[in-house]
Design a protein around this motif. Structure first.
Motif, PDB file in Angstrom:
ATOM      1  N   GLY A  81       0.808  -1.213   0.000  1.00  0.00           N
ATOM      2  CA  GLY A  81       0.000   0.000   0.000  1.00  0.00           C
ATOM      3  C   GLY A  81       0.839   1.260   0.000  1.00  0.00           C
ATOM      4  O   GLY A  81       0.523   2.242  -0.684  1.00  0.00           O
ATOM      5  N   VAL A  82       1.935   1.235   0.753  1.00  0.00           N
ATOM      6  CA  VAL A  82       2.768   2.433   0.895  1.00  0.00           C
ATOM      7  C   VAL A  82       3.780   2.563  -0.241  1.00  0.00           C
ATOM      8  O   VAL A  82       4.026   3.673  -0.732  1.00  0.00           O
ATOM      9  CB  VAL A  82       3.490   2.418   2.260  1.00  0.00           C
ATOM     10  N   ALA A  83       4.373   1.459  -0.679  1.00  0.00           N
ATOM     11  CA  ALA A  83       5.508   1.508  -1.607  1.00  0.00           C
ATOM     12  C   ALA A  83       5.235   2.292  -2.887  1.00  0.00           C
ATOM     13  O   ALA A  83       6.004   3.209  -3.226  1.00  0.00           O
ATOM     14  CB  ALA A  83       5.976   0.090  -1.928  1.00  0.00           C
ATOM     15  N   PRO A  84       4.180   1.983  -3.660  1.00  0.00           N
ATOM     16  CA  PRO A  84       3.995   2.734  -4.912  1.00  0.00           C
ATOM     17  C   PRO A  84       3.660   4.197  -4.691  1.00  0.00           C
ATOM     18  O   PRO A  84       4.115   5.067  -5.446  1.00  0.00           O
ATOM     19  CB  PRO A  84       2.835   1.992  -5.591  1.00  0.00           C
ATOM     20  N   VAL A  85       2.868   4.488  -3.653  1.00  0.00           N
ATOM     21  CA  VAL A  85       2.513   5.886  -3.371  1.00  0.00           C
ATOM     22  C   VAL A  85       3.752   6.670  -2.943  1.00  0.00           C
ATOM     23  O   VAL A  85       3.939   7.830  -3.317  1.00  0.00           O
ATOM     24  CB  VAL A  85       1.425   5.937  -2.283  1.00  0.00           C
ATOM     25  N   TRP A  86       4.605   6.048  -2.156  1.00  0.00           N
ATOM     26  CA  TRP A  86       5.838   6.686  -1.712  1.00  0.00           C
ATOM     27  C   TRP A  86       6.774   6.914  -2.890  1.00  0.00           C
ATOM     28  O   TRP A  86       7.386   7.982  -3.021  1.00  0.00           O
ATOM     29  CB  TRP A  86       6.485   5.814  -0.638  1.00  0.00           C
ATOM     30  N   ALA A  87       6.876   5.938  -3.792  1.00  0.00           N
ATOM     31  CA  ALA A  87       7.851   6.020  -4.883  1.00  0.00           C
ATOM     32  C   ALA A  87       7.493   7.061  -5.934  1.00  0.00           C
ATOM     33  O   ALA A  87       8.397   7.621  -6.573  1.00  0.00           O
ATOM     34  CB  ALA A  87       8.003   4.648  -5.537  1.00  0.00           C
ATOM     35  N   VAL A  88       6.205   7.343  -6.153  1.00  0.00           N
ATOM     36  CA  VAL A  88       5.852   8.295  -7.201  1.00  0.00           C
ATOM     37  C   VAL A  88       6.258   9.717  -6.840  1.00  0.00           C
ATOM     38  O   VAL A  88       6.193  10.612  -7.693  1.00  0.00           O
ATOM     39  CB  VAL A  88       4.333   8.258  -7.515  1.00  0.00           C
ATOM     40  N   GLY A  89       6.698   9.933  -5.619  1.00  0.00           N
ATOM     41  CA  GLY A  89       7.173  11.271  -5.247  1.00  0.00           C
ATOM     42  C   GLY A  89       8.316  11.737  -6.120  1.00  0.00           C
ATOM     43  O   GLY A  89       8.394  12.920  -6.491  1.00  0.00           O
ATOM     44  N   ALA A  90       9.226  10.837  -6.478  1.00  0.00           N
ATOM     45  CA  ALA A  90      10.352  11.213  -7.329  1.00  0.00           C
ATOM     46  C   ALA A  90       9.877  11.613  -8.723  1.00  0.00           C
ATOM     47  O   ALA A  90      10.403  12.552  -9.327  1.00  0.00           O
ATOM     48  CB  ALA A  90      11.351  10.066  -7.413  1.00  0.00           C
ATOM     49  N   MET A  91       8.880  10.913  -9.249  1.00  0.00           N
ATOM     50  CA  MET A  91       8.348  11.259 -10.564  1.00  0.00           C
ATOM     51  C   MET A  91       7.727  12.649 -10.545  1.00  0.00           C
ATOM     52  O   MET A  91       7.922  13.445 -11.467  1.00  0.00           O
ATOM     53  CB  MET A  91       7.308  10.221 -10.990  1.00  0.00           C
ATOM     54  N   CYS A  92       6.966  12.913  -9.487  1.00  0.00           N
ATOM     55  CA  CYS A  92       6.363  14.237  -9.347  1.00  0.00           C
ATOM     56  C   CYS A  92       7.431  15.328  -9.333  1.00  0.00           C
ATOM     57  O   CYS A  92       7.305  16.345 -10.012  1.00  0.00           O
ATOM     58  CB  CYS A  92       5.525  14.268  -8.075  1.00  0.00           C
TER      59      CYS A  92
END
Length: 237
Positions: free
Chosen positions: A217-228
């Motif tokens: 639940g946390v991993a993909p939401v956390w990782a998209v921060g770099a893309m943003c």
């Protein structure tokens, strides 16, 4: 639902002091570290959790306190250190151990996800402007909500991507002066990543325990921060 809660915490943290968001980042990295090995169902869960969690925590700390504009300059070093540590763990386990390939590749992916979350911190610090963080969060929320639908992936995947791509420019027009094209790119990219992780969950056999649910639940939401953060730099500023 775990992803939606985590997303709300990340956005709320971005509007507070940097130290608070760094603390949130450390907790998120710990959640990814603990949960990712359980999702992969690989051996040496505690050791690999420590490697994944510490790599992400170090990346979050660096993103919070390094001087501008190199907010993520230290992130590649923590990714490299985490990957090396994963290989060392596998060497210590010795030859002939079960699931060594799956454990190595999956844990390296976990290190990458844990470290990339520092992009949320970098995005919050970048020029002191929070609008892109909000636009990205709304896009992610729509993609996560689409993923809750009990429909086939062939329907949910394009629905989540299109919905995220439509919500992003609308949010940009309401909350900031972000260009429509840039906002659409943000929404489509984030939506694509999140629905891809949903596919990983549907492909996995068996029920998930709570640590696995927490990590996924946390991993993909956390990782998209770099893309943003990088889309913000490349397309807007």
């Amino acid at each position: 639902m775990v992803g939606l809660v985590a997303l709300a915490v990340f956005v709320a943290g971005s509007y507070g002091p940097t130290e608070g968001l760094v603390a949130v980042g450390i907790l998120a990295s710990a959640a990814v570290g603990i949960g990712w090995p359980h999702f992969l169902a690989v051996p040496a869960k505690k050791t690999l959790a420590t490697v994944i969690g510490l790599s992400g925590a170090g990346s979050a700390l660096a993103a919070g306190f390094v001087p501008a504009p190199g907010f993520l300059d230290a992130t590649p070093a923590f990714i490299a250190a985490g990957v090396i540590a994963v290989f060392v763990v596998q060497l210590i386990r010795g030859t002939g151990q079960a699931q060594r390939l799956e454990s190595t590749l999956g844990s390296c992916a976990g290190v990458l996800l844990s470290c990339l979350g520092a992009g949320w911190i970098a995005g919050a610090r970048f020029n002191g402007i929070k609008e892109m963080v909000l636009v990205a969060a709304l896009s992610a929320a729509v993609a996560l909500l689409a993923g809750l639908l009990r429909w086939p992936d062939r329907v949910v995947a394009p629905l989540g991507i299109v919905a995220a791509g439509l919500v992003a420019p609308l949010a940009g027009l309401v909350f900031s002066n972000i260009a429509i094209v840039a906002a659409i790119v943000v929404g489509v990219v984030i939506g694509s990543v999140l629905v891809s992780f949903r596919r990983m969950v549907t492909l996995r056999l068996g029920r998930l325990n709570f640590p696995a649910v927490l990590g996924m639940g946390v991993a993909p939401v956390w990782a998209v921060g770099a893309m943003c953060y990088f889309i913000d730099k490349l397309l807007i500023y």
